[in-house]
Design a protein around this motif. Sequence first.
Motif, PDB file in Angstrom:
ATOM      1  N   LEU A 260       2.423  16.573 -15.585  1.00 38.47           N
ATOM      2  CA  LEU A 260       3.182  17.029 -16.751  1.00 38.47           C
ATOM      3  C   LEU A 260       2.321  17.904 -17.655  1.00 38.47           C
ATOM      4  O   LEU A 260       2.788  18.917 -18.185  1.00 38.47           O
TER       5      LEU A 260
ATOM      6  N   VAL B 279      10.289   9.452 -16.221  1.00 38.05           N
ATOM      7  CA  VAL B 279      10.607   9.765 -14.827  1.00 38.05           C
ATOM      8  C   VAL B 279      11.917   9.092 -14.431  1.00 38.05           C
ATOM      9  O   VAL B 279      12.773   9.714 -13.800  1.00 38.05           O
TER      10      VAL B 279
ATOM     11  N   LEU C 232       9.145  16.115  -9.335  1.00 39.55           N
ATOM     12  CA  LEU C 232       7.982  15.830 -10.170  1.00 39.55           C
ATOM     13  C   LEU C 232       6.980  14.954  -9.427  1.00 39.55           C
ATOM     14  O   LEU C 232       5.781  15.257  -9.374  1.00 39.55           O
TER      15      LEU C 232
END
Length: 114
Positions: A101, A76, A87
């Motif tokens: 993910l 990340v 995300l």
Amino acid sequence: MTKQQQVAALAAQGQNIGEIAKALVLSENTVRVMAHRMRKAGHPVNFPRRARLTGRVATMVDRPDLDAGGAISGLVCSLEDEVALWLVNTVPTGGTIADALRGIVVDAYQEATA
């Protein structure tokens, strides 16, 4: 005391998988497998939660609940800010970045193989 009992005892004391593996001279995967087998046999083994999201991404979002330990946190933090924020914002409350993910990868796979 068996190795499985030692794993359970050390986990109950708050040691994580890596610490237990080092103390018992086992691989981390072996510790995970032993814990899994004990859980299947009805003996719960719980390891401490992973580290929370930290660093520059953590300063951009207000998500103290977000779990992003180890390699996931590194991944990340290696993303561009805009992508990292996207995300993090896709993770539902109580979820993990790994779960997000996993979902993204499964969706991409299903789309690519459809």
